[in-house]
Every structure is written in structure tokens, then in C-alpha cells.
Design a protein around this motif. Structure first.
Motif, PDB file in Angstrom:
ATOM      1  N   SER A   5       0.848  -1.199   0.000  1.00  0.00           N
ATOM      2  CA  SER A   5       0.000   0.000   0.000  1.00  0.00           C
ATOM      3  C   SER A   5       0.880   1.244   0.000  1.00  0.00           C
ATOM      4  O   SER A   5       0.543   2.238  -0.649  1.00  0.00           O
ATOM      5  N   ALA A   8       1.988   1.699  -3.531  1.00  0.00           N
ATOM      6  CA  ALA A   8       0.892   2.216  -4.355  1.00  0.00           C
ATOM      7  C   ALA A   8       0.691   3.710  -4.094  1.00  0.00           C
ATOM      8  O   ALA A   8       0.520   4.495  -5.039  1.00  0.00           O
ATOM      9  N   LEU A   9       0.721   4.105  -2.826  1.00  0.00           N
ATOM     10  CA  LEU A   9       0.549   5.518  -2.489  1.00  0.00           C
ATOM     11  C   LEU A   9       1.710   6.366  -3.018  1.00  0.00           C
ATOM     12  O   LEU A   9       1.500   7.488  -3.486  1.00  0.00           O
ATOM     13  N   LEU A  12       1.056   6.854  -6.704  1.00  0.00           N
ATOM     14  CA  LEU A  12       0.006   7.857  -6.899  1.00  0.00           C
ATOM     15  C   LEU A  12       0.552   9.261  -6.637  1.00  0.00           C
ATOM     16  O   LEU A  12       0.239  10.205  -7.369  1.00  0.00           O
ATOM     17  N   ALA A 131      -6.442  -1.075 -13.169  1.00  0.00           N
ATOM     18  CA  ALA A 131      -5.769  -0.738 -11.911  1.00  0.00           C
ATOM     19  C   ALA A 131      -6.051   0.716 -11.517  1.00  0.00           C
ATOM     20  O   ALA A 131      -6.295   1.013 -10.344  1.00  0.00           O
ATOM     21  N   LEU A 132      -6.029   1.616 -12.490  1.00  0.00           N
ATOM     22  CA  LEU A 132      -6.294   3.024 -12.186  1.00  0.00           C
ATOM     23  C   LEU A 132      -7.749   3.245 -11.783  1.00  0.00           C
ATOM     24  O   LEU A 132      -8.032   4.019 -10.857  1.00  0.00           O
ATOM     25  N   ARG A 134      -9.665   1.019 -10.362  1.00  0.00           N
ATOM     26  CA  ARG A 134      -9.787   0.446  -9.015  1.00  0.00           C
ATOM     27  C   ARG A 134      -9.208   1.412  -7.986  1.00  0.00           C
ATOM     28  O   ARG A 134      -9.771   1.611  -6.914  1.00  0.00           O
ATOM     29  N   SER A 135      -8.080   2.038  -8.310  1.00  0.00           N
ATOM     30  CA  SER A 135      -7.470   3.017  -7.406  1.00  0.00           C
ATOM     31  C   SER A 135      -8.429   4.178  -7.149  1.00  0.00           C
ATOM     32  O   SER A 135      -8.565   4.635  -6.010  1.00  0.00           O
ATOM     33  N   LEU A 138     -10.994   3.013  -4.720  1.00  0.00           N
ATOM     34  CA  LEU A 138     -10.449   2.910  -3.368  1.00  0.00           C
ATOM     35  C   LEU A 138     -10.406   4.270  -2.677  1.00  0.00           C
ATOM     36  O   LEU A 138     -10.467   4.360  -1.452  1.00  0.00           O
ATOM     37  N   LEU A 139     -10.287   5.325  -3.464  1.00  0.00           N
ATOM     38  CA  LEU A 139     -10.235   6.687  -2.927  1.00  0.00           C
ATOM     39  C   LEU A 139     -11.600   7.378  -2.962  1.00  0.00           C
ATOM     40  O   LEU A 139     -11.696   8.579  -2.730  1.00  0.00           O
TER      41      LEU A 139
END
Length: 156
Positions: A5, A8-9, A12, A131-132, A134-135, A138-139
Motif C-alpha cells: 500500500s 501504491a501511495l 500515486l 488498476a487506475l 480500481r485506485s 479505493l479513494l
């Protein structure tokens, strides 16, 4: 938090920072936002366009296009005229100062991304989009209105 995570952060945040840096570079060199430059490039490539068509192509709301056009017109970069047959329709055209602004502007980050993205195999493109997306979910950002170019917003 797990290491993944964090990774991933960090990725981003790198995307966010690059977007900020590219927008600042564009503002410093040409005094434009990426969305303003996109409109100027459209007018340069396609000639006179209706404001409605610009909103449709850029996927920006009509109110956003109106504000953007107001700013570009105030700077003498574009001209706006009402349609003779339909007063609701507004035509936009690029002025010489707009061409000059484009000539000094660096390539926008979203164009660099699109060029490189288009060279990826279909399966990699699909995986990245998934993936983007889904990201974004998630936000809790999936419902936010966004156009297909990287922009941090207004210059001020």
C-alpha cells in the motif's frame, strides 16, 4: 499499512507531483493551464469550432468551457462570435497571440502519456486502466467529474 500500500501511495503521489510540475512549467512558459492549451490546440488544428463541440470533445462541462473561453478571450488568445442563425451557438477561433502562446508551450503531460500508453500492448493498456479505475474507487473518486487530460486547475 503494508509495504504494497505504501508503494501504491508513492506511485500515486509521483503521478500527482508530475502533474503539478508539468502544469507549473506550462504556466511559467506560456501562462496556460493544460485545459486552456488543449482548447488552443484544437482551434489551431481544426479551425473555428463551436463552444459546444469543444465541451463535447474535451469532456468538460459547458460552464467550465465558458469560464475557460472568457479567460482566453480576455488575454486576446481567441475570438468568440455568436452564430448568425442560432444566437445560442458560439464560435471560437484562434488569434495570432494564441498561436504564439502555443509555440512557446511545452508538450502537455497528458499528450506524452497518451503517446506512450498507445504504444503498449492491448493487454497492458487494459490492466493499467483497470488498476487506475480500481485506485479511483479505493479513494471514493469514481464519481468525480474529470476530463482526459492532466490538469491541476486554474492559474489563479
Amino acid at each position: 499499512m503494508s509495504t504494497r500500500s505504501d508503494d501504491a501511495l508513492i506511485a500515486l503521489r509521483k503521478i500527482q507531483r508530475m502533474t503539478e510540475l508539468a502544469s507549473k512549467r506550462l504556466a511559467q512558459t506560456a501562462g496556460l493551464t493544460p485545459s486552456q492549451m488543449t482548447v488552443l490546440r484544437m482551434l489551431e488544428e481544426q479551425g473555428e469550432l463551436s463552444a459546444g463541440h469543444v465541451a463535447e470533445i474535451t469532456q468538460l462541462k459547458h460552464a467550465t468551457i465558458t469560464s475557460l473561453v472568457d479567460k482566453l478571450e480576455a488575454r486576446g488568445l481567441i475570438a468568440r462570435r455568436r452564430c448568425d442563425t442560432d444566437r445560442r451557438k458560439v464560435w471560437l477561433s484562434l488569434l495570432p497571440a494564441g498561436k504564439t502562446a502555443l509555440s512557446v508551450a511545452p508538450d502537455p503531460l497528458h499528450e506524452t502519456f497518451a503517446t506512450r500508453f498507445d504504444k503498449l500492448p492491448d493487454w497492458q493498456q487494459s490492466m493499467l486502466v483497470a488498476a487506475l479505475e480500481r485506485s479511483a474507487r479505493l479513494l471514493d473518486a469514481e464519481e468525480l467529474d474529470a476530463a482526459p487530460f492532466l490538469d491541476i486547475g486554474d492559474l489563479g
